[in-house]
Design a protein around this motif. Structure first.
Motif, mmCIF file in Angstrom:
data_model
loop_
_atom_site.group_PDB
_atom_site.id
_atom_site.type_symbol
_atom_site.label_atom_id
_atom_site.label_comp_id
_atom_site.label_asym_id
_atom_site.label_seq_id
_atom_site.Cartn_x
_atom_site.Cartn_y
_atom_site.Cartn_z
ATOM 1 N N ASN A 220 -12.922 0.291 5.000
ATOM 2 C CA ASN A 220 -11.635 1.085 5.457
ATOM 3 C C ASN A 220 -11.674 1.132 6.927
ATOM 4 O O ASN A 220 -10.448 1.240 7.407
ATOM 5 C CB ASN A 220 -11.690 2.536 4.776
ATOM 6 C CG ASN A 220 -11.289 2.658 3.191
ATOM 7 O OD1 ASN A 220 -10.621 1.803 3.008
ATOM 8 N ND2 ASN A 220 -11.829 3.425 2.714
ATOM 9 N N SER B 186 -9.587 -1.778 9.023
ATOM 10 C CA SER B 186 -8.008 -1.850 8.887
ATOM 11 C C SER B 186 -7.796 -1.563 10.632
ATOM 12 O O SER B 186 -6.582 -1.523 10.834
ATOM 13 C CB SER B 186 -7.396 -0.780 8.325
ATOM 14 O OG SER B 186 -7.888 0.591 8.363
ATOM 15 N N ARG C 227 -9.342 -0.084 -5.507
ATOM 16 C CA ARG C 227 -8.439 1.031 -5.288
ATOM 17 C C ARG C 227 -8.688 1.801 -4.013
ATOM 18 O O ARG C 227 -7.760 2.130 -3.304
ATOM 19 C CB ARG C 227 -8.146 1.822 -6.538
ATOM 20 C CG ARG C 227 -7.152 1.131 -7.270
ATOM 21 C CD ARG C 227 -6.845 2.051 -8.599
ATOM 22 N NE ARG C 227 -7.957 2.501 -9.554
ATOM 23 C CZ ARG C 227 -8.350 1.715 -10.515
ATOM 24 N NH1 ARG C 227 -7.299 0.793 -11.059
ATOM 25 N NH2 ARG C 227 -9.032 2.162 -11.388
ATOM 26 N N SER D 138 -8.625 -1.453 -0.689
ATOM 27 C CA SER D 138 -7.506 -2.394 -0.598
ATOM 28 C C SER D 138 -6.486 -1.678 0.674
ATOM 29 O O SER D 138 -6.263 -0.587 0.576
ATOM 30 C CB SER D 138 -6.878 -2.600 -1.815
ATOM 31 O OG SER D 138 -5.816 -3.281 -1.555
ATOM 32 N N GLN D 139 -6.436 -2.772 1.342
ATOM 33 C CA GLN D 139 -5.189 -2.522 2.223
ATOM 34 C C GLN D 139 -3.912 -2.914 2.054
ATOM 35 O O GLN D 139 -2.739 -2.696 2.632
ATOM 36 C CB GLN D 139 -5.489 -3.185 3.653
ATOM 37 C CG GLN D 139 -6.947 -2.709 4.237
ATOM 38 C CD GLN D 139 -6.974 -3.264 5.453
ATOM 39 O OE1 GLN D 139 -6.284 -3.926 6.263
ATOM 40 N NE2 GLN D 139 -8.350 -3.451 5.956
ATOM 41 N N MET D 140 -3.733 -3.239 0.674
ATOM 42 C CA MET D 140 -2.466 -3.854 -0.052
ATOM 43 C C MET D 140 -1.839 -2.772 -1.027
ATOM 44 O O MET D 140 -2.384 -1.864 -1.336
ATOM 45 C CB MET D 140 -2.592 -5.070 -0.767
ATOM 46 C CG MET D 140 -3.425 -6.162 -0.032
ATOM 47 S SD MET D 140 -3.736 -7.634 -0.890
ATOM 48 C CE MET D 140 -1.911 -8.266 -1.464
ATOM 49 N N SER D 141 -0.686 -2.700 -0.973
ATOM 50 C CA SER D 141 0.104 -1.550 -1.911
ATOM 51 C C SER D 141 -0.315 -1.847 -3.335
ATOM 52 O O SER D 141 -0.759 -0.824 -4.081
ATOM 53 C CB SER D 141 1.628 -1.681 -1.681
ATOM 54 O OG SER D 141 2.083 -3.057 -2.022
ATOM 55 N N THR D 142 -0.410 -3.137 -3.666
ATOM 56 C CA THR D 142 -0.862 -3.463 -5.051
ATOM 57 C C THR D 142 -2.304 -4.259 -4.961
ATOM 58 O O THR D 142 -2.123 -5.223 -4.667
ATOM 59 C CB THR D 142 -0.109 -4.274 -5.865
ATOM 60 O OG1 THR D 142 1.281 -3.412 -5.928
ATOM 61 C CG2 THR D 142 -0.504 -4.525 -7.169
ATOM 62 N N PRO D 143 -3.413 -3.418 -5.155
ATOM 63 C CA PRO D 143 -4.815 -4.430 -4.900
ATOM 64 C C PRO D 143 -4.681 -5.403 -5.658
ATOM 65 O O PRO D 143 -4.357 -5.600 -6.882
ATOM 66 C CB PRO D 143 -5.648 -3.188 -5.337
ATOM 67 C CG PRO D 143 -5.092 -1.690 -5.200
ATOM 68 C CD PRO D 143 -3.720 -1.910 -5.615
ATOM 69 N N SER D 144 -5.444 -6.486 -5.253
ATOM 70 C CA SER D 144 -5.929 -7.855 -5.658
ATOM 71 C C SER D 144 -6.838 -7.546 -6.553
ATOM 72 O O SER D 144 -7.501 -6.542 -6.645
ATOM 73 C CB SER D 144 -5.854 -8.857 -4.889
ATOM 74 O OG SER D 144 -6.826 -8.633 -3.989
ATOM 75 N N LYS E 234 -2.912 -8.200 7.999
ATOM 76 C CA LYS E 234 -1.333 -8.745 7.703
ATOM 77 C C LYS E 234 -1.599 -10.310 8.138
ATOM 78 O O LYS E 234 -1.187 -11.214 7.592
ATOM 79 C CB LYS E 234 -0.268 -8.232 8.441
ATOM 80 C CG LYS E 234 -0.195 -6.795 7.828
ATOM 81 C CD LYS E 234 0.970 -6.035 8.605
ATOM 82 C CE LYS E 234 1.247 -4.698 7.986
ATOM 83 N NZ LYS E 234 2.470 -4.058 8.708
#
Length: 236
Positions: A11, A14, A53, A56-62, A130
């Protein structure tokens, strides 16, 4: 299952401060992780859905996240003597600040076989998540070097490299004879273009003309789009 210290570490990445301190960065997605793995040392992989979960730094985790070690810092001056002719077209970015633009430029450089990008210290961090995501794996094949851009371009000029830049008062790129080896293409900041100090080091000012030239149009091109057009013409 990740430990609390591992969650805290991932975390923290980021933030640029902690990426710099630890010399690490995060990549997410099966294909991206797979593409980067042969080129960067992997220190941690996460595939458990509950762990993803949490980090992840994405809105929907890969379904896959990896922590990689950053490349060691390279000496930009070694390029002058050690670059083979087929690699002697280089990009230089003068304070490109949008991570999406930087990622797209890296991906575009990869497509056109440009393996080195020189960046001013004020350019967006290549290891920003990003940027990493938007490179679509091109980061594996393009070496991004942060440097004193003014000092570096001056050294290249002294070694007879051409330095091109795009300007609204330049000569049409379609009508200019371009040196396709031992050349650097400078792309400027999204709002201000190429800075005054760097402008003094540009040997050839280029214009990407609008069409038709005598009709009103947008004020300028997006820097990533302009980079793609310019590289395409150099590779033509």
């Amino acid at each position: 299952m990740l430990s609390k210290s591992q969650i805290k570490l991932i975390n923290s990445l980021s933030y640029k401060k902690f990426r710099d301190e630890n010399k690490l960065f995060v990549a997410e997605g099966d294909k991206l992780v797979h593409d980067l793995a042969p080129y960067f040392e992997c220190v941690l992989q996460v595939t458990d859905a509950d762990d993803l979960r949490k980090v992840s730094q994405m809105s929907t985790p890969s379904s896959h996240l990896a922590v990689f070690r950053q490349r060691p810092s390279a000496d930009p001056f070694s390029i002058i003597q050690n670059t083979p002719p087929q690699d002697s077209l280089i990009l230089a970015l003068d304070t490109v600040q949008d991570p999406g633009n930087l990622g797209t430029i890296i991906r575009t450089a990869d497509w056109f076989g440009v393996h080195t990008i020189l960046c001013s210290q004020q350019t967006a961090d290549v290891y920003n998540s990003k940027v990493v995501q938007s490179t679509m794996g091109a980061l594996a094949r393009v070496n991004v070097i942060y440097c004193d851009l003014e000092q570096t371009l001056s050294a290249f000029r002294k070694n007879n490299w051409s330095v091109y830049g795009t300007f609204l008062d330049g000569s049409s790129i379609y009508e200019t004879r371009l040196n396709k080896t031992n050349s650097i293409i400078v792309m400027g900041n999204e709002g201000n273009g190429i800075s005054e100090k760097i402008k003094q080091l540009v040997s050839d000012k280029l214009l990407i003309p609008s069409y038709p030239a005598d009709e009103p149009t947008s004020e300028s091109l997006n820097v990533a789009v302009a980079t793609a057009i310019t590289l395409s013409e150099f590779r033509h």
